[in-house]
Write an enzyme that holds these catalytic residues in place. Structure first.
Site, PDB file in Angstrom:
ATOM      1  N   GLY A 286       0.801  -1.220   0.000  1.00 42.05           N
ATOM      2  CA  GLY A 286       0.000   0.000   0.000  1.00 42.05           C
ATOM      3  C   GLY A 286       0.835   1.272   0.000  1.00 42.05           C
ATOM      4  O   GLY A 286       1.925   1.318   0.544  1.00 42.05           O
ATOM      5  N   GLU A 287       0.282   2.302  -0.653  1.00 44.50           N
ATOM      6  CA  GLU A 287       0.909   3.626  -0.769  1.00 44.50           C
ATOM      7  C   GLU A 287       2.307   3.545  -1.382  1.00 44.50           C
ATOM      8  O   GLU A 287       3.235   4.241  -0.959  1.00 44.50           O
ATOM      9  CB  GLU A 287       0.915   4.350   0.580  1.00 44.50           C
ATOM     10  CG  GLU A 287      -0.502   4.612   1.061  1.00 44.50           C
ATOM     11  CD  GLU A 287      -0.586   5.584   2.216  1.00 44.50           C
ATOM     12  OE1 GLU A 287       0.182   6.562   2.239  1.00 44.50           O
ATOM     13  OE2 GLU A 287      -1.440   5.357   3.093  1.00 44.50           O
ATOM     14  N   GLY A 288       2.430   2.674  -2.379  1.00 46.05           N
ATOM     15  CA  GLY A 288       3.699   2.498  -3.082  1.00 46.05           C
ATOM     16  C   GLY A 288       4.400   1.244  -2.621  1.00 46.05           C
ATOM     17  O   GLY A 288       4.778   1.131  -1.454  1.00 46.05           O
TER      18      GLY A 288
END
Length: 379
Positions: free
Chosen positions: A362-364
């Site tokens: 998540g988030e990269g």
């Protein structure tokens, strides 16, 4: 750097640990198995000021700094990674985007309800075909006489079904153009704003992940954040803070798994002695403690830079990358310390094990973090 907790941070730790003991820990498996997002719990966190940690007091928030925020997310995540994830997405992504890039009217209109937990926020960047390739998103916003018309689908959105409002990135220019994306605030109840599939996940099950669907959804001009074409650039800055969030989330999961393994290994006896007295177990605990400490330093360094309004892209990526990988490793080793019992739901480590993996995605993803770190290093 000052390695001592401030009085505020010490008080936050005390409050959250008591809250976690009484309000979170008794219910985590119930929520996990039912994939239930406990809205009433998030409202209670709002009453404690934890749904608007970074929001200034003039907008109804706590007005605290990133170091304080790391402590909050870490302590909540030691109890339950899913609640930590929901808290992080609400604070750093939705509220954070409006706080950093919204105008005064937008901040006054939406931040008070978000900061107090009366409204639940979501943030829509990811799409099914353009996860890491966000500049080629297909969700479009078309200029109309009465505002902007949104059409498309966002996926993997925390609170995609249950949010009261969302900050949504949509293409307003050419595909692949980083200056061809704009950010909009879209309220639940707006005609054309619906929800799609809710994901049935391995871990983080009490944090809702679902599609947001836009079909002829009209958004007024006053809901555009900044100027047209600034949305993707805004999102990259928001993600710097979001990566510190995930690093803190990872720290909490890792610390929770480590403490569970430490306690169990001191109580579990084999051959007439605690298993922690055997070098094979003791060395695992030593590695866990060392790697958590290193991840903590990276995370607080990134938070310190944000508090001092200095560039933190490289440090946030390093913290997120390292801390998330440490969380997976520590949770895996903690489960190993428990042996067969660790593979059952009678003990907490199997949930830490399941929850930890999302932190590397998540988030990269970890791979994207390496790209960011390398790009910053080679400048």
């Amino acid at each position: 750097m000052d390695f001592q907790y401030t009085e505020t941070q010490q008080e936050l730790i005390r409050i959250i640990r008591e809250f976690g003991r009484t309000r979170i820990l008794p219910h985590i498996m119930e929520w996990d198995e039912a994939q239930h997002l406990p809205r009433e719990l998030l409202a209670s966190l709002g009453a404690l000021g934890l749904m608007g940690v970074l929001v200034p007091e003039k907008y109804g928030g706590s007005g605290l700094g990133y170091g304080d925020y790391v402590v909050v997310i870490r302590e909540i995540s030691k109890c339950c990674g899913a609640i930590g994830l929901s808290l992080a997405a609400h604070n750093s992504l939705c509220s954070g985007h409006i706080l950093q890039f919204g105008n005064e009217e937008q901040k006054m209109k939406w931040l008070p309800a978000l900061a107090t937990g009366k409204s639940l926020g979501a943030w829509g960047l990811t799409e099914a075909g353009t996860g890491s390739d966000a500049a080629n998103m297909t969700c479009v916003a078309t200029r109309k006489k009465e505002g902007w018309q949104l059409d498309g689908t966002k996926c993997w959105i925390t609170h995609g079904k249950s949010c009261d409002l969302a900050v949504v990135m949509a293409r307003t220019g050419e595909a692949g153009d980083s200056h061809g994306i704009s950010a909009f605030i879209v309220e639940r109840g707006n005609p054309g704003f619906g929800s799609g599939k809710k994901e049935n996940k391995l871990g983080m099950r009490a944090s809702e992940t679902a599609e947001m669907v836009f079909s002829g959804c009209m958004v007024p001009d006053e809901n555009l954040i900044g100027e047209p074409g600034q949305g993707f650039i805004q999102a990259l800055t928001v993600l710097d803070g979001g990566r510190i969030s995930i690093a803190a989330l990872s720290l909490g999961i890792a610390q929770g798994a480590y403490e569970a393994a430490l306690a169990y290994s001191s109580q579990r006896k084999q051959f007439g002695q605690p298993i922690s007295s055997f070098q094979g177990i003791a060395f695992k605990l030593a590695d866990m403690a060392t790697e958590i400490a290193a991840a903590e330093l990276l995370t607080f360094q990134a938070a310190s830079l944000r508090d001092r309004h200095q560039p933190a892209t490289r440090q946030a990526a390093m913290a997120k990358y390292y801390a998330s990988e440490v969380a997976v490793k520590v949770a895996t080793e903690a489960l190993q310390v428990f042996g067969g019992y660790g593979y059952t739901k009678d003990y907490p480590v199997e949930k830490y094990y399941r929850d930890a993996k999302l932190c590397t995605i998540g988030e990269g993803t970890s791979e994207i973090q390496k790209i960011v770190i390398a790009r910053e290093a080679l400048r």
